[in-house]
Design a protein around this motif. Structure first.
Motif, short mmCIF file in Angstrom:
data_model
loop_
_atom_site.label_atom_id
_atom_site.label_comp_id
_atom_site.label_asym_id
_atom_site.label_seq_id
_atom_site.Cartn_x
_atom_site.Cartn_y
_atom_site.Cartn_z
N ALA A 59 0.81 -1.22 0.00
CA ALA A 59 0.00 0.00 0.00
C ALA A 59 0.85 1.27 0.00
CB ALA A 59 -0.94 0.00 1.21
N TYR A 60 2.01 1.21 0.67
CA TYR A 60 2.87 2.40 0.81
C TYR A 60 4.31 2.01 0.42
CZ TYR A 60 -1.14 3.83 3.62
OH TYR A 60 -2.41 4.11 4.06
N PRO A 61 4.57 1.85 -0.88
CA PRO A 61 5.89 1.38 -1.33
C PRO A 61 6.96 2.47 -1.32
CG PRO A 61 4.48 1.73 -3.23
CD PRO A 61 3.64 2.01 -2.01
N VAL A 62 7.50 2.75 -0.14
CA VAL A 62 8.51 3.79 0.00
C VAL A 62 9.78 3.17 0.58
CG1 VAL A 62 6.91 5.71 0.28
CG2 VAL A 62 7.57 4.37 2.27
N ALA A 63 10.90 3.83 0.36
CA ALA A 63 12.17 3.34 0.91
C ALA A 63 12.18 3.52 2.42
CB ALA A 63 13.34 4.11 0.29
N GLY A 64 12.80 2.57 3.11
CA GLY A 64 12.85 2.63 4.57
C GLY A 64 11.47 2.55 5.18
N GLY A 65 10.65 1.61 4.68
CA GLY A 65 9.25 1.53 5.06
C GLY A 65 9.00 1.43 6.56
N THR A 66 9.83 0.68 7.28
CA THR A 66 9.56 0.50 8.71
C THR A 66 9.71 1.81 9.49
OG1 THR A 66 11.85 -0.27 8.98
CG2 THR A 66 10.15 -1.94 8.82
N ALA A 67 10.38 2.80 8.90
CA ALA A 67 10.46 4.13 9.53
C ALA A 67 9.34 5.03 9.04
CB ALA A 67 11.81 4.77 9.22
N ARG A 68 8.79 4.74 7.86
CA ARG A 68 7.81 5.64 7.25
C ARG A 68 6.37 5.33 7.67
NH1 ARG A 68 10.97 7.12 2.66
NH2 ARG A 68 9.51 8.67 1.90
N TYR A 69 6.04 4.04 7.89
CA TYR A 69 4.66 3.71 8.26
C TYR A 69 4.25 4.36 9.58
CZ TYR A 69 5.94 0.05 4.90
OH TYR A 69 6.41 -0.63 3.81
N PRO A 70 5.05 4.23 10.66
CA PRO A 70 4.64 4.93 11.89
C PRO A 70 4.64 6.44 11.74
CG PRO A 70 6.83 3.92 12.15
CD PRO A 70 6.25 3.39 10.88
N ALA A 71 5.43 6.99 10.82
CA ALA A 71 5.39 8.43 10.59
C ALA A 71 4.06 8.85 9.99
CB ALA A 71 6.55 8.85 9.68
N LEU A 72 3.51 8.03 9.10
CA LEU A 72 2.21 8.33 8.51
C LEU A 72 1.10 8.28 9.56
CD1 LEU A 72 2.42 6.23 5.21
CD2 LEU A 72 2.70 8.70 5.44
N ALA A 73 1.20 7.32 10.48
CA ALA A 73 0.12 7.10 11.45
C ALA A 73 0.28 7.91 12.73
CB ALA A 73 0.04 5.61 11.79
N TYR A 74 1.53 8.22 13.13
CA TYR A 74 1.75 8.84 14.44
C TYR A 74 2.57 10.12 14.38
CZ TYR A 74 -0.27 4.55 16.06
OH TYR A 74 -1.14 3.51 16.25
N GLY A 75 2.78 10.62 13.19
CA GLY A 75 3.48 11.87 13.07
C GLY A 75 4.99 11.73 13.17
N VAL A 76 5.63 12.85 13.22
CA VAL A 76 7.09 12.89 13.11
C VAL A 76 7.78 12.19 14.28
CG1 VAL A 76 7.20 15.18 14.19
CG2 VAL A 76 9.04 14.42 12.71
N LEU A 77 7.26 12.31 15.50
CA LEU A 77 7.91 11.68 16.65
C LEU A 77 7.72 10.17 16.65
CD1 LEU A 77 9.51 11.88 19.23
CD2 LEU A 77 7.40 12.43 20.47
N GLY A 78 6.50 9.72 16.38
CA GLY A 78 6.26 8.29 16.29
C GLY A 78 7.09 7.65 15.18
N GLY A 79 7.19 8.35 14.05
CA GLY A 79 8.00 7.85 12.95
C GLY A 79 9.46 7.77 13.31
N PHE A 80 9.94 8.76 14.09
CA PHE A 80 11.35 8.73 14.45
C PHE A 80 11.67 7.56 15.37
CE2 PHE A 80 14.77 9.64 17.44
CZ PHE A 80 15.82 9.75 16.54
N VAL A 81 10.85 7.32 16.39
CA VAL A 81 11.13 6.23 17.33
C VAL A 81 11.12 4.89 16.58
CG1 VAL A 81 10.39 5.02 19.41
CG2 VAL A 81 10.19 7.50 19.28
N GLY A 82 10.10 4.68 15.72
CA GLY A 82 10.06 3.46 14.93
C GLY A 82 11.26 3.34 14.01
#
Length: 530
Positions: free
Chosen positions: A62-85
């Motif tokens: 659904a979201y074919p982007v590089a570094g996906g495991t860092a990008r999915y939480p960023a989409l759902a939880y914003g910049v801080l959630g994405g950074f921790v993930g």
């Protein structure tokens, strides 16, 4: 980024990450902890990983982007959630390249000529100055291959994966046909000499480490030719192949052991050290020629996996650079569509990792717990994005999401707990350090380039991490620090209840649909598939 990787390239990226140094040591380490019941450990891990793999398959398609495991939480939880993930994902990925290099050198050190002339390891098993030099050379080669581009990385990996898969299959066939003792499966204290505790404790000492890596196809999703069609299939096929290979290897390993070595238990089931157990068994089975093949593979398998992880760790730091949670230079590409600065950072950090962790064993449990933290962000992100971005095309939809997603989150949390308190608190300190870097990156970047922090959406993360430290302290797993006051089985119920509470909390506080839509629009260029 250039979309040039097809189905087989993606599948081999995941399978090449699954079959690394873990196959050469996983069976021995699991058997020492759980005895023949280590087979149950592998089955349990396969179920856990399959659950998480299906979730990553939906997100990747659904979201074919590089570094996906860092990008999915960023989409759902914003910049801080994405950074921790992204930070925990980057920690495990950037550490895996050097640890696989160390595994290659440690295996090679079993060869007499190498031991006498190259002087790779000290008597304690850590890298010497010469060993550090050879390790640096390998890291430099991996870096050059990644700098040329993902197509060369994929093609180089595909050639090595065929070898890496064929050798363990050959090993299974030879050992099962020449040296198999059915009585070994009930020897040394019975099928489960250490009970359920041994089965669970085997997961973080090498079993999860061996089977992790399916998500690597997701990390190069921004370079997949047809991600909607290929990503989910690649992840699932790689997971199935890897699981079958590892289960057969454990059966062959246990069956090939000398029954006399098991009379006093499973603490030392094979006489010749930790490295090269299959080569020893092959020699005892009268197939000395296979030991030479295994020594060759002992270099190829870890080295191939190390090459992959250097590339995927670079894509994670690239993703965080894109999100402005790390310096924005990491999110830049050269004219070939390659994240040069991120690849360079992975090389430098990998070199630094050789210093405090100069041996394979010292990093495995830490990497396993960091990987579980990374995996835990996927289930909550999948459900949150389904609710807030329902119109997004999902070429692959994970089955029974209301059951699969919370089960996947619980499974990841159990792996963290089984890793032990002495590992958990160290990982949490690394997360705190990462948060400090996050604040520095924001303070030094122009105000107009900073994405606003959605504190409400990320409110669950700190209590979740702190809760793991507390449960680990009270729990029964780990070599030091914990006080073991939670009774057996009750401790698992506590982890499950805690995980489910956090899961539904996280899903409910995710950013609203408008913010998800805005985040997706910021990635529109990369999400576009020609």
């Amino acid at each position: 980024m250039r979309r040039s990787v097809g189905f087989y390239g993606l599948m081999f990226v995941s399978l090449g990450s699954i079959i690394g140094s873990g196959w050469l040591l996983g069976a021995l380490k699991a058997a020492k902890v759980a005895g023949p019941a280590s087979l149950v450990s592998w089955v349990l891990t396969a179920i856990i990983m399959a659950t998480l793999a299906l979730i990553h398959a939906e997100l990747g398609a659904a979201y074919p982007v590089a570094g996906g495991t860092a990008r999915y939480p960023a989409l759902a939880y914003g910049v801080l959630g994405g950074f921790v993930g992204g930070w925990v994902a980057w920690l495990q990925a950037v550490a895996l390249a050097p640890v696989e290099v160390e595994a290659s050198l440690e295996y090679l050190d079993n060869i007499t000529w190498v031991k006498e002339h190259l002087n790779l390891l000290s008597p304690s098993g850590t890298l010497t100055a010469s060993g550090f030099g050879w390790a640096t050379l390998l890291m430099a080669i991996f870096t050059l291959i990644n700098l040329v581009g993902v197509k060369l990385l994929s093609e180089s990996n595909s050639a090595t994966v065929i070898w890496k898969t064929a050798v363990p299959v050959l090993t299974v066939v030879v050992l099962l046909s020449l040296r198999f003792h059915p009585g070994n499966f009930t020897a040394g204290g019975g099928f489960a000499p250490h009970g359920a505790h041994g089965i669970f404790a085997a997961l973080p000492v090498g079993v999860v480490f061996a089977l992790q890596g399916f998500e690597q196809a997701v990390q190069v999703g921004g370079e997949a030719r047809d991600p909607q069609k290929d990503l989910s299939r690649a992840i699932i096929v790689a997971m199935v192949i890897g699981t079958i290979v590892y289960l057969l290897l454990e059966v062959a390993f246990i069956g090939a052991l000398d029954p006399a070595a098991l009379l006093k238990g499973w603490d030392n089931p094979i006489a010749q050290g930790s490295f090269g157990p299959y080569a020893t068994l092959a020699t005892l089975a009268g197939a000395g020629w296979l030991s030479y093949v295994l020594y060759a593979d002992a270099f190829v398998s870890p080295a191939g996996t190390g090459m992959l992880y250097l590339g995927t760790s670079a894509r994670l730091s690239y993703a965080m650079g894109r999100e402005r949670t790390l310096p924005k230079g990491l999110g830049k590409l050269n004219v070939r569509g390659v994240p040069v600065w991120s690849i360079g950072l992975s090389f430098v950090v990998g070199e630094i990792a050789f210093l405090p962790f100069p041996s394979w064993q010292s990093l495995v449990s830490v990497i396993t717990s960091a990987t579980a933290l990374m995996y835990a962000f996927a289930p909550v992100s999948m459900i949150a994005l389904r609710k807030r971005d329902p119109d997004r095309p999902r070429p692959y939809r994970a089955p029974m999401p209301k059951v699969l997603a919370p089960a996947g989150f619980v499974a990841a949390n159990l792996i963290i707990y089984w890793g032990g308190f002495d590992i958990t608190w160290k990982i949490m300190i690394a997360v705190v350090i990462g948060f400090g870097l996050f604040l520095i990156a924001r303070a030094t970047s122009p105000k107009l380039e900073r994405l606003p922090i959605d504190w409400k959406a990320a409110q669950w993360i700190a209590p979740w991490l702190a809760g793991h430290v507390l449960i680990g302290y009270l729990g029964r797993y780990g070599e030091s620090g914990n006080i073991s006051v939670l009774p057996e089985w009750i401790d698992l119920l506590v982890v499950i209840a805690f995980s489910l509470a956090v899961f539904y909390w996280a899903v409910n506080v995710a950013v609203d649909s408008g913010k998800v839509k805005a985040a997706v629009e910021r990635e529109a260029l990369e999400l576009a598939v020609q």
